[in-house]
Design a protein around this motif. Structure first.
Motif, PDB file in Angstrom:
ATOM      1  N   UNK A   1     -19.055  -9.718 -25.635  1.00 32.37           N
ATOM      2  CA  UNK A   1     -19.883 -10.876 -25.939  1.00 32.37           C
ATOM      3  C   UNK A   1     -18.425 -12.262 -26.307  1.00 32.37           C
ATOM      4  N   UNK A   2     -17.757 -11.911 -26.434  1.00 30.40           N
ATOM      5  CA  UNK A   2     -16.387 -12.437 -26.204  1.00 30.40           C
ATOM      6  C   UNK A   2     -16.427 -13.698 -25.653  1.00 30.40           C
ATOM      7  N   UNK A   3     -16.300 -14.639 -25.893  1.00 29.43           N
ATOM      8  CA  UNK A   3     -16.199 -15.908 -24.629  1.00 29.43           C
ATOM      9  C   UNK A   3     -15.339 -16.791 -25.191  1.00 29.43           C
ATOM     10  N   UNK A   4     -14.204 -17.056 -24.288  1.00 28.92           N
ATOM     11  CA  UNK A   4     -12.987 -18.657 -24.645  1.00 28.92           C
ATOM     12  C   UNK A   4     -13.154 -19.778 -24.756  1.00 28.92           C
ATOM     13  N   UNK A   5     -13.489 -20.753 -25.480  1.00 32.48           N
ATOM     14  CA  UNK A   5     -13.936 -21.982 -26.149  1.00 32.48           C
ATOM     15  C   UNK A   5     -12.507 -23.008 -25.975  1.00 32.48           C
ATOM     16  N   UNK A   6     -13.254 -23.901 -26.018  1.00 40.51           N
ATOM     17  CA  UNK A   6     -12.134 -25.190 -25.910  1.00 40.51           C
ATOM     18  C   UNK A   6     -12.635 -25.921 -26.641  1.00 40.51           C
ATOM     19  N   UNK A   7     -12.468 -26.036 -28.489  1.00 41.42           N
ATOM     20  CA  UNK A   7     -12.600 -26.515 -29.467  1.00 41.42           C
ATOM     21  C   UNK A   7     -12.601 -27.818 -29.723  1.00 41.42           C
ATOM     22  N   UNK A   8     -12.999 -28.725 -30.545  1.00 41.32           N
ATOM     23  CA  UNK A   8     -11.722 -30.183 -31.134  1.00 41.32           C
ATOM     24  C   UNK A   8     -11.388 -30.049 -32.124  1.00 41.32           C
TER      25      UNK A   8
ATOM     26  N   UNK B   1     -24.968 -13.294 -40.916  1.00 35.49           N
ATOM     27  CA  UNK B   1     -26.326 -13.853 -40.297  1.00 35.49           C
ATOM     28  C   UNK B   1     -27.078 -12.518 -40.238  1.00 35.49           C
ATOM     29  N   UNK B   2     -28.453 -12.870 -39.946  1.00 40.13           N
ATOM     30  CA  UNK B   2     -28.907 -11.718 -39.905  1.00 40.13           C
ATOM     31  C   UNK B   2     -29.444 -11.014 -38.342  1.00 40.13           C
ATOM     32  N   UNK B   3     -29.357 -11.878 -37.741  1.00 37.05           N
ATOM     33  CA  UNK B   3     -29.752 -11.235 -35.757  1.00 37.05           C
ATOM     34  C   UNK B   3     -28.692 -12.167 -35.303  1.00 37.05           C
ATOM     35  N   UNK B   4     -27.636 -13.169 -35.317  1.00 40.58           N
ATOM     36  CA  UNK B   4     -26.540 -13.636 -35.070  1.00 40.58           C
ATOM     37  C   UNK B   4     -25.778 -14.023 -35.736  1.00 40.58           C
ATOM     38  N   UNK B   5     -24.482 -13.995 -35.310  1.00 42.71           N
ATOM     39  CA  UNK B   5     -23.523 -15.067 -36.725  1.00 42.71           C
ATOM     40  C   UNK B   5     -23.751 -16.384 -36.677  1.00 42.71           C
ATOM     41  N   UNK B   6     -23.882 -17.130 -37.774  1.00 37.70           N
ATOM     42  CA  UNK B   6     -23.815 -17.947 -38.352  1.00 37.70           C
ATOM     43  C   UNK B   6     -22.603 -18.748 -37.802  1.00 37.70           C
ATOM     44  N   UNK B   7     -23.238 -20.378 -37.579  1.00 38.64           N
ATOM     45  CA  UNK B   7     -22.098 -20.910 -36.840  1.00 38.64           C
ATOM     46  C   UNK B   7     -20.370 -20.710 -37.307  1.00 38.64           C
ATOM     47  N   UNK B   8     -20.156 -20.725 -38.671  1.00 41.48           N
ATOM     48  CA  UNK B   8     -19.023 -20.820 -39.327  1.00 41.48           C
ATOM     49  C   UNK B   8     -18.346 -19.805 -38.819  1.00 41.48           C
TER      50      UNK B   8
ATOM     51  N   UNK C   1     -10.127 -21.187 -28.151  1.00 40.77           N
ATOM     52  CA  UNK C   1     -10.535 -20.286 -29.740  1.00 40.77           C
ATOM     53  C   UNK C   1     -11.157 -19.283 -28.443  1.00 40.77           C
ATOM     54  N   UNK C   2     -12.024 -17.866 -29.071  1.00 47.33           N
ATOM     55  CA  UNK C   2     -12.271 -16.850 -28.965  1.00 47.33           C
ATOM     56  C   UNK C   2     -13.610 -16.743 -29.504  1.00 47.33           C
ATOM     57  N   UNK C   3     -14.533 -16.776 -29.459  1.00 46.03           N
ATOM     58  CA  UNK C   3     -15.543 -16.649 -30.610  1.00 46.03           C
ATOM     59  C   UNK C   3     -16.993 -15.930 -29.602  1.00 46.03           C
ATOM     60  N   UNK C   4     -17.858 -15.474 -30.571  1.00 49.50           N
ATOM     61  CA  UNK C   4     -19.054 -14.346 -29.960  1.00 49.50           C
ATOM     62  C   UNK C   4     -20.520 -14.947 -30.874  1.00 49.50           C
ATOM     63  N   UNK C   5     -21.302 -15.370 -29.645  1.00 49.97           N
ATOM     64  CA  UNK C   5     -22.730 -16.112 -30.304  1.00 49.97           C
ATOM     65  C   UNK C   5     -23.783 -15.205 -30.520  1.00 49.97           C
ATOM     66  N   UNK C   6     -23.307 -14.218 -30.093  1.00 50.20           N
ATOM     67  CA  UNK C   6     -23.797 -13.273 -30.371  1.00 50.20           C
ATOM     68  C   UNK C   6     -23.595 -11.426 -31.008  1.00 50.20           C
TER      69      UNK C   6
END
Length: 126
Positions: free
Chosen positions: A14-21, A59-66, A3-8
């Motif tokens: 800010x994009x990171x590649x991640x391994x998710x279940x 999300x106001x300051x950072x993206x919500x988990x979903x 998956x490609x995610x962003x936490x900020x």
């Protein structure tokens, strides 16, 4: 799963590649094994946190988990239908099948109004 995610919010860095279940589909959900996805202008805006009013949802300051995983548009194969198949509540009706080379004829058939199920276009192997 990859998956490609962003936490900020921020630039592309800010994009990171991640391994998710691999997710387990809930009742009346499907699991799709994704083969390809796109980069959309909507996702670039989400990553930047723009427009600002969109942060009410994201999300106001950072993206919500979903909403941290990108890939709004994708192509793949259905991997699990879970309860729909188990309860025999899913019935696939295929009216006709055409090879990709006959896409014009397939459209003519659908336009004719005689279609009673799905019209499937087969694509030559990868």
């Amino acid at each position: 799963m990859q998956a490609v995610m962003f936490h900020a919010y921020g630039p592309p860095e800010v994009l990171v590649q991640a391994e998710l279940p691999v997710p387990v589909p809930r009742r009346d959900q499907v699991l799709v094994r994704v083969h390809a996805t796109t980069v959309t202008s909507a996702e670039c805006g989400m990553r930047r946190g723009e427009p600002r009013w969109g942060r009410l949802i994201l999300g106001p300051r950072r993206p919500r988990k979903g909403v941290r995983v990108l890939g709004l548009e994708f192509a793949g194969e259905v991997a699990a239908l879970r309860d729909l198949l188990a309860g025999q509540r899913l019935r696939v009706v295929i009216d006709r099948t055409y090879p990709l080379s006959e896409i014009v004829e397939a459209h003519r058939y659908v336009d004719s109004g005689h279609k009673v199920g799905n019209v499937v276009i087969t694509v030559p192997g990868d």
